[in-house]
Design an enzyme around this catalytic site. Structure first.
Site, PDB file in Angstrom:
ATOM      1  N   HIS A 157       0.846  -1.203   0.000  1.00 25.64           N
ATOM      2  CA  HIS A 157       0.000   0.000   0.000  1.00 25.64           C
ATOM      3  C   HIS A 157       0.884   1.258   0.000  1.00 25.64           C
ATOM      4  O   HIS A 157       0.984   1.913  -1.011  1.00 25.64           O
ATOM      5  CB  HIS A 157      -1.015   0.030   1.150  1.00 25.64           C
ATOM      6  CG  HIS A 157      -1.879  -1.189   1.186  1.00 25.64           C
ATOM      7  ND1 HIS A 157      -2.638  -1.587   0.107  1.00 25.64           N
ATOM      8  CD2 HIS A 157      -2.095  -2.143   2.151  1.00 25.64           C
ATOM      9  CE1 HIS A 157      -3.279  -2.703   0.407  1.00 25.64           C
ATOM     10  NE2 HIS A 157      -2.964  -3.074   1.627  1.00 25.64           N
ATOM     11  N   ASP A 167      -4.580  -8.472  -3.476  1.00 21.72           N
ATOM     12  CA  ASP A 167      -4.921  -8.269  -2.066  1.00 21.72           C
ATOM     13  C   ASP A 167      -6.219  -8.972  -1.643  1.00 21.72           C
ATOM     14  O   ASP A 167      -6.212 -10.156  -1.364  1.00 21.72           O
ATOM     15  CB  ASP A 167      -4.961  -6.756  -1.803  1.00 21.72           C
ATOM     16  CG  ASP A 167      -5.050  -6.394  -0.336  1.00 21.72           C
ATOM     17  OD1 ASP A 167      -5.255  -7.290   0.486  1.00 21.72           O
ATOM     18  OD2 ASP A 167      -4.902  -5.210   0.008  1.00 21.72           O
TER      19      ASP A 167
HETATM   20  C1  NGQ Z   1      -5.415  -7.666   5.962  1.00 17.64           C
HETATM   21  N1  NGQ Z   1      -6.109  -5.852   4.526  1.00 17.64           N
HETATM   22  O1  NGQ Z   1      -4.465  -8.019   6.634  1.00 17.64           O
HETATM   23  O2  NGQ Z   1      -6.148  -8.461   5.372  1.00 17.64           O
HETATM   24  C2  NGQ Z   1      -5.690  -6.183   5.855  1.00 17.64           C
HETATM   25  C3  NGQ Z   1      -6.733  -5.784   6.831  1.00 17.64           C
HETATM   26  C4  NGQ Z   1      -5.473  -4.736   8.699  1.00 17.64           C
HETATM   27  C5  NGQ Z   1      -5.787  -4.678   4.005  1.00 17.64           C
HETATM   28  N2  NGQ Z   1      -4.998  -3.911   4.698  1.00 17.64           N
HETATM   29  C6  NGQ Z   1      -6.291  -5.907   8.231  1.00 17.64           C
HETATM   30  N3  NGQ Z   1      -6.239  -4.284   2.841  1.00 17.64           N
HETATM   31  O3  NGQ Z   1      -4.799  -4.082   7.908  1.00 17.64           O
HETATM   32  O4  NGQ Z   1      -5.497  -4.495   9.878  1.00 17.64           O
HETATM   33 ZN    ZN Z   2      -3.025  -6.988   2.705  1.00 20.58          ZN
END
Ligand code: NGQ
Ligand code: ZN
Length: 454
Positions: free
Chosen positions: A269, A320
């Site tokens: 990101h 993702d």
């Molecule tokens: C994840 N997803 O780890 O799946 C994360 C969400 C977080 C994204 N960042 C959980 N898009 O970042 O705390």
């Molecule tokens: Zn992720």
């Protein structure tokens, strides 16, 4: 099995070449890449052949909830309300379901032109929060799905110890992710025997929220020096503010100051950056892992792409949360996001490459290859024979000069132009279908029937 191919046009490191013969050995490594070759009388001549894309960021299990979180809640929805729903979902998935979902996802990725994936894997524990009898159970299931579909994988076991900055204890709904440095090193040790030309093992401290600076240092120090290291960073403004409040520094600033970033690192990101952070990441050699479709879905913000390109930063793409499994959609929206933001056109380009599609494909091959820690991303001797054969009979491609192929594929229309896909020298997609598609889909549909009952 045939171990060679003749391409009228093949995309090499420095651009499209004509009449290219590609050969590979039993291990799936390219041994001959010869341009201006002469086809044998009986030899099939493919039209357009190019290296498969690397999907540098995946949480495979989230494929099963794509499309299910697009209903407004009582209050305003955000990344954080989505995350609550995702956690709730994650609490139910069994190892067998994880494997079925990952196989479906990877087959879809292959059909659309990804030949490698970096799996940011954190559902380590059982729903009750205990490890499975085999600590590597879920990671091995996901590797099993990759092997069954033929996609190359960089498995990145995720260190996840805290709910937020200042070492906040994990929430109950994060219990399946819970790991400390010792446990992750043990897990990596256990996965060592899975390593081969198709499978690499790296590591991923989840984020500066979930792993502290000292933990990340200890983890990296204990890791063999060639392995990829991925981390989520600066995705949401709330995260930037929380980091500032806890440390007095912004996330990327803190990472740059406390870790020795280099080309093994992938900063996933990295959406919210100031100019010093843009310059810092670019100078470190780390790769920015941009996940346009998910970032759009979750309302993250815009990666500062033109500034980062001007600083010669490396980048790649990832799907993702898998609201998309097409590198074309990822790249198209990477460019369109910037056009909309800046009210301009043809943003992703440099003096040496003014064609946006060609610049993006080549840049993301390079960045993705680094992030994967594997020998991929280029049709060159010693690299993996990971390649796409496009449908040169499609009206968009018929009689098209090779120089126009990437711009046409990325920016014109919606048909999938990937006809055949070869990974590590093996044919895995033929005439647009994955060779195991029926079985994989059957298992996925059965799995979804179970999950929807919840
Ligand atoms: C994840 N997803 O780890 O799946 C994360 C969400 C977080 C994204 N960042 C959980 N898009 O970042 O705390
Ligand atoms: Zn992720």
């Amino acid at each position: 099995m045939k171990q060679s191919l003749f391409a009228k046009h093949a995309l090499l490191g420095d651009g499209w070449a004509k009449n290219v013969r590609l050969s590979w050995n039993m291990n799936g490594d390219l041994t001959i890449v010869q341009a201006e070759a002469i086809a044998l009388p009986h030899e099939v001549q493919q039209g357009y052949v190019l290296p498969g894309m690397i999907n540098l960021h995946s949480h495979a299990f989230q494929r099963a909830m794509a499309g299910m979180t697009e209903i407004a809640g009582a209050g305003p929805d955000s990344f954080w309300t989505w995350r609550d729903l995702m956690y709730r979902y994650a609490l139910h998935i069994t190892p067998a379901q994880m494997q079925a979902i990952a196989a479906q996802l990877y087959a879809e990725c292959l059909r659309h032109g990804y030949t490698a994936v970096c799996e940011f894997h954190y559902l380590h524990r059982a729903p009750d929060g205990a490890f499975y009898a085999n600590m590597a159970e879920t990671a091995e299931r996901v590797i099993g799905a990759a092997n069954a579909t033929g996609i190359g994988i960089s498995m990145l076991p995720v260190l996840y110890s805290h709910a937020d900055f200042n070492d906040q204890p994990l929430r109950s709904d994060q219990r399946r992710f819970s790991t400390d440095v010792e446990q992750i090193l043990q897990l990596i040790q256990q996965l060592e025997s899975s390593r081969n030309a198709q499978v690499e093992i790296g590591v991923a401290p989840h984020s500066l929220r979930a792993a502290n600076v000292g933990q990340i240092r200890a983890l990296v120090a204990a890791l063999p020096k060639t392995r990829p290291i991925h981390i989520h960073i600066a995705e949401q403004e709330r995260e930037v503010d929380a980091c500032l409040a806890a440390s007095g520094k912004r996330p990327v600033e803190l990472l740059l100051e406390t870790q020795q970033l280099d080309q093994r690192w992938c900063l996933v990101h990295a959406t919210h950056l100031n100019p010093a952070e843009v310059a810092g990441i670019a100078a470190s050699g780390a790769v920015a892992g941009i996940c346009t479709s998910t970032e759009g879905n979750l309302g993250d913000g815009f990666f500062p792409l033109p500034d980062y390109i001007a600083a010669q930063g490396q980048f790649g793409i990832g799907s993702d949360s898998h609201v998309s499994h097409s590198p074309i959609e990822e790249l198209r929206w990477l460019e369109y996001g910037q056009r909309l933001r800046l009210q301009g056109r043809n943003i992703a380009q440099v003096a040496g490459q003014r064609r946006v599609g060609d610049f993006l494909w080549q840049a993301c091959l390079q960045g993705g290859a680094k992030a994967s820690g594997r020998q991929v991303g280029q049709l060159a001797v010693g690299k993996r024979a990971d390649l796409l054969i496009l449908d040169d009979q499609h009206p968009n491609l018929q009689d098209l000069p090779a120089a126009e192929v990437l711009n046409t594929w990325i920016f014109a229309g919606n048909d999938n132009l990937v006809r055949d896909v070869i990974v590590g020298g093996k044919l895995v997609v033929q005439a647009g279908r994955h060779v195991e598609q029926e079985r994989i889909q059957r298992e996925y549909v059965a799995c979804m029937r179970e999950l929807r009952r919840l």
